[in-house]
Enzyme design. Sequence first.
Site, short mmCIF file in Angstrom:
data_model
loop_
_atom_site.label_atom_id
_atom_site.label_comp_id
_atom_site.label_asym_id
_atom_site.label_seq_id
_atom_site.Cartn_x
_atom_site.Cartn_y
_atom_site.Cartn_z
N LYS A 59 0.81 -1.23 0.00
CA LYS A 59 0.00 0.00 0.00
C LYS A 59 0.84 1.27 0.00
CE LYS A 59 -4.61 -1.32 1.10
NZ LYS A 59 -4.49 -2.67 1.72
N SER A 84 -8.51 0.12 7.35
CA SER A 84 -8.39 -0.82 8.45
C SER A 84 -6.93 -0.95 8.87
CB SER A 84 -8.94 -2.19 8.04
OG SER A 84 -8.15 -2.73 7.02
N GLY A 188 -7.89 -2.68 -5.32
CA GLY A 188 -6.84 -1.80 -5.84
C GLY A 188 -5.62 -2.58 -6.29
N GLU A 210 -9.90 -14.12 -2.18
CA GLU A 210 -10.60 -13.50 -1.05
C GLU A 210 -10.71 -14.49 0.11
OE1 GLU A 210 -14.03 -10.55 -2.60
OE2 GLU A 210 -14.40 -12.67 -3.01
N GLY A 214 -15.60 -13.40 3.29
CA GLY A 214 -15.84 -12.11 2.64
C GLY A 214 -15.71 -12.20 1.13
N SER A 310 1.16 -9.76 0.14
CA SER A 310 0.84 -8.33 0.08
C SER A 310 1.30 -7.52 1.28
CB SER A 310 -0.67 -8.16 -0.13
OG SER A 310 -1.39 -8.96 0.76
N ASN A 313 2.25 -6.77 8.22
CA ASN A 313 1.96 -6.03 9.45
C ASN A 313 0.98 -6.79 10.34
OD1 ASN A 313 3.70 -3.90 8.89
ND2 ASN A 313 2.17 -2.95 7.55
C1 LIG Z 1 -5.19 -3.65 1.56
C2 LIG Z 1 -4.57 -4.98 1.57
C3 LIG Z 1 -5.00 -5.99 0.70
C4 LIG Z 1 -6.16 -5.81 -0.25
O1 LIG Z 1 -5.89 -4.78 -1.18
P1 LIG Z 1 -7.09 -4.12 -2.02
O2 LIG Z 1 -6.41 -3.12 -2.88
O3 LIG Z 1 -8.02 -3.50 -1.02
O4 LIG Z 1 -7.75 -5.22 -2.75
C5 LIG Z 1 -4.33 -7.19 0.71
N1 LIG Z 1 -3.31 -7.41 1.55
C6 LIG Z 1 -2.87 -6.48 2.41
C7 LIG Z 1 -1.72 -6.81 3.30
C8 LIG Z 1 -3.47 -5.23 2.45
O5 LIG Z 1 -3.03 -4.30 3.29
#
Ligand SMILES: *Cc1c(COP(=O)(O)O)cnc(C)c1O
Length: 327
Positions: A59, A84, A188, A210, A214, A310, A313
């Site tokens: 992010k 979140s 995103g 997913e 959810g 992704s 944390n």
């Molecule tokens: C936000 C996030 C996601 C999901 O990303 P989106 O862009 O909302 O689909 C997946 N993994 C982590 C670690 C995130 O922080």
Amino acid sequence: MNAQTGPSLPTYADVEAAAGRLKGIAHHTPAMSSATANRRTQASLVFKPENLQRMGAFKFRGGYNAIASLSPEQKKAGVVTYSSGNHAQAIAYAGQLLGVPTTIIMPNDAPAAKVAATEGYGGQVVRYDRYKENRLEIGNKLSAERGLTIIPPYDHPDVIAGQGTATKELIEDAGPLDILLVPLGGGGLLAGALLAAKALNPGCRVFGVEPEAGNDGQQSLRKGEIVAIGVPKTIADGAQTAFLGDLTFPIIQREVEDIVTVSDAALVDAMRFFAERMKLVVEPTGCLAAAAAFSGAVPVEGKRVGIILSGGNVDLASFARFIAPSA
Ligand SMILES: *Cc1c(COP(=O)(O)O)cnc(C)c1O
């Protein structure tokens, strides 16, 4: 951007522009492999460990790209967002690096480590009850009152374009892939991944993953329109989004191969694998894509498969509980 029709959908050119802004600022995370993971899946897996990204998740890419793209006036007034957790930290940290004041609307039950980190990066945190209050309304109110620019966590062209740079790097580093597996919350990361993959590696089949609890994205794809669900109860707190975005959904609908789901138990199994075998701390949401390969939710045998980890944390107490051998 057009106030009447809203922003148009981002393209791969926007991902390239984002890569230019992020060069030398975001980490170019490595492409990693594991012989054990390959043996386990009978595939050739390439991991993109965005848990090693600045502030611990992809992010940072979208948050920094969005703030860096603002006008000088907008930067001076500051930005507001709701999240979140990881998007909050991304905005706070990017704001700090770019000298832009940041206000972050966070749920009361956000993980302690994420709140502390957001404040540590200089973000001003405003709390709310996510089961009762609407974070969009709170954001709109703050924006109107204080002239702040709203940077939402996923439904924003510069956020999507920034997230796409992770996949751009992965395909450029690893070469063509048969399959790319991407964690899916609001979309995103997946929309950005699709822009990059379809431009650089058109034959690559891209799947969103997913949490079982959810599966609003999967439902939306099946129904052909955005389906909203209640806040899902899952350990994948980064994917507790209730609906896809007006920008992310059309890109996903146009390009995605399919959206699959995995259980919380499969996420824990993957967390243990990364800690034990690859010495990586990956948060539950960060394990979604890997869990799809490990659990067979997406058949990968014999394929070259990109897997986006992704984020990383997770507070240590929770991490310890997750990876502890079950009694
Ligand atoms: C936000 C996030 C996601 C999901 O990303 P989106 O862009 O909302 O689909 C997946 N993994 C982590 C670690 C995130 O922080």
